[in-house]
Design a protein around this motif. Sequence first.
Motif, PDB file in Angstrom:
ATOM      1  N   PHE A  13      34.306 -19.477 -52.466  1.00 49.66           N
ATOM      2  CA  PHE A  13      33.387 -19.234 -51.357  1.00 49.66           C
ATOM      3  C   PHE A  13      33.639 -20.306 -50.295  1.00 49.66           C
ATOM      4  CE2 PHE A  13      30.822 -17.879 -55.196  1.00 49.66           C
ATOM      5  CZ  PHE A  13      31.267 -16.564 -55.127  1.00 49.66           C
ATOM      6  N   PRO A  14      34.206 -19.937 -49.162  1.00 52.87           N
ATOM      7  CA  PRO A  14      34.676 -20.944 -48.207  1.00 52.87           C
ATOM      8  C   PRO A  14      33.561 -21.712 -47.531  1.00 52.87           C
ATOM      9  CG  PRO A  14      34.921 -18.744 -47.295  1.00 52.87           C
ATOM     10  CD  PRO A  14      34.506 -18.572 -48.729  1.00 52.87           C
ATOM     11  N   HIS A  15      32.332 -21.155 -47.528  1.00 58.78           N
ATOM     12  CA  HIS A  15      31.250 -21.840 -46.819  1.00 58.78           C
ATOM     13  C   HIS A  15      30.546 -22.846 -47.712  1.00 58.78           C
ATOM     14  CE1 HIS A  15      29.485 -18.639 -49.075  1.00 58.78           C
ATOM     15  NE2 HIS A  15      28.262 -19.031 -48.797  1.00 58.78           N
ATOM     16  N   PHE A  20      35.482 -28.875 -48.954  1.00 60.88           N
ATOM     17  CA  PHE A  20      35.412 -27.427 -48.867  1.00 60.88           C
ATOM     18  C   PHE A  20      36.732 -26.837 -49.346  1.00 60.88           C
ATOM     19  CE2 PHE A  20      32.069 -28.626 -45.900  1.00 60.88           C
ATOM     20  CZ  PHE A  20      31.075 -27.738 -46.253  1.00 60.88           C
TER      21      PHE A  20
END
Lengths: 374, 256
Positions: B103-105, B147
């Motif tokens: 999940f990149p966020h 991230f």
Amino acid sequence: MDDTAAATQKYPPGKHPSLPPPGLSTGPLLWIKENLFGSVTNAVLTVLAAWLLWVTIPPLLQWAFLDAAFTGESRKDCQAQSPGACWAFIQNRFELFVYGFYPVTERWRPNLAAVLLVVALLPVLWDNVPQRAKLLIFTCAYPFVAGWLLIGGLGLKPVTTDQFGGFLLTLVIGVTGISFSLPLGVLLALGRQSKMPVLRTLSIAFIEFIRGVPLITLLFVASAMLSYFLPPGTDFNLLVRVLIMVTLFASGYMAEVVRGGLQAIPKGQYEAAQSMGIGYWKMMRLVVLPQALKISIPGIVNTFISLYKDTTLVIIIGLLDPLGIGKASLADAKWQGLSTEVYIFVAVFFFISCFGMSRYALYLERKLDTGYRR
Amino acid sequence: MGDTAKLMRSSNDSIIQIIEMHKWYGQFHVLKNINLTVKRKERIVVCGPSGSGKSTMIRCINRLEEHQQGQIIVDGIELTDDLKNIDAIRREVGMVFQHFNLFPHLTVLENCTLGPIWVRQTPKREAEEIAMSYLARVKIPEQARKFPGQLSGGQQQRVAIARSLCMNPKIMLFDEPTSALDPEMIKEVLDVMIELAGTGMTMLVVTHEMGFAKTVADRVIFMDGGEIIEQNEPHAFFGNPQNDRTKLFLSQILAH
Ligand SMILES: Nc1ncnc2c1ncn2[C@@H]1O[C@H](COP(=O)(O)OP(=O)(O)OP(=O)(O)O)[C@@H](O)[C@H]1O
Ligand SMILES: [Mg+2]
């Protein structure tokens, strides 16, 4: 010179040190030379732009500030003082522009509502606000608090909504529309993607209907036709009808903006979430929507801004937004012919609000950037 | 049907049973009469040419794809349209994807705690501790606050493995976990998987890494055209393939 020399110097293989990039030109003169007069086209454009600014800006400043009259009781007073703008008019009607016909003794209530609005917005706009969780609860309660303050009852003197006007009215419609159209738009976008045919069809029908009809038409429906459909005797407040119509209208557009964002989310994100056994709503809330909404920020803000500006359309059904107030004021014989001042004043107000929204959106986009490009 | 399900549960050493399973994409018969029983702690490698249905098969096991005929029973629960069953099975089955699908966020740590916190209702502190221990096991505890976009492919895939393990699954599915990686990163991911195999995790791995299959697998399955063509323990599978298609496939893949 030294840098380029260093960069071309020979080093044994594997021994090349890291060097600073070749000299970026520094100093204002060099900057001007490179950026404003870098090529013939560039130079021509620079000169042209400078000329345009030269012809427009000084006269405007002259009219708006140097030659302007700030005090007076009529247009004649202004003209007696100076040939420029007659801001005395705005000064004279300022309270009307802000509150409309809201009773003078009760104006502390919209003022308080405005201050509380700022408090309610803080935790939404910034996440490092102290006591954020508690403030968010207040944010949820805010619509009721503000409604009570503005309309009265429960110990406060009742004020009818037809006394609302000016920027107060703009803010009431704008803030309501903005805060309800986003969640509604998200639900519609999800509905449109749903696997349930009834839900999907209803969402599509609603969105397409809204997008196919001008807002003015909806406002007319709100002001006139709705009373035919409602059971006789029901008195359904005109402002509430307008709020509903504006919100629905914006939510139709919002739904499409959000759908665009949803479509940009790779299938793998859904699969990764599903493979953990997370339910649909949690998946949407925690994984999909944060990403989809982030992508949609420019479109969302676009919709907000156009909603906000569209609030001026309520003038057509007789509500006194700032333009309505302006028009009414211009009818006064003492002040006739000052429409430029009125429209510039209103334009500046709208510009400040909308520019603020757009700058905040930029800030948000930068903050949410986690460096993922795939 | 209920009886069979109960029966399966009682035969305690098998954790996945696929019985006469068929699947179609529209008119296209993509999986044909799949029969497969996976024992607890068994490590299975699935190989086969592109388009043979390997991904589709393992994705049926956690219902990312729906089968239309036959039975799939995972840890005593049969996969039906019942959403409760599906989520119950998905909680016990971890999956690692070719393209990581982090999940990149969310930060690496948040990626790992999302499932435990929201699905298993683990308290946040505890979930973070567990996540850190798994990140340490895949050898990237120092990346926890970054991230995903700031990590290399190999690191991202190791985070994806840690994320799955944080759910404490009984079975791990891997769909070509190293295919999207540069050669020097393949090893770091395979090492993590080999270590995981050593802990007794039940693993189903779609991969073309034949070295991994030889050292780790209890059984290698070869698929082609939507069917399981051949299966055997690795020594016999590679040393003495029976089916012509297996031989052809092995000759092609080992020629590299
Ligand atoms: N959503 C889909 N709709 C229609 N056909 C599909 C779909 N997904 C896969 N297929 C087809 O099903 C077949 C099997 O696909 P699958 O992805 O399972 O193959 P694979 O063995 O994993 O191949 P690869 O090694 O390339 O990953 C392929 O022919 C593919 O084209
Ligand atoms: Mg595949």
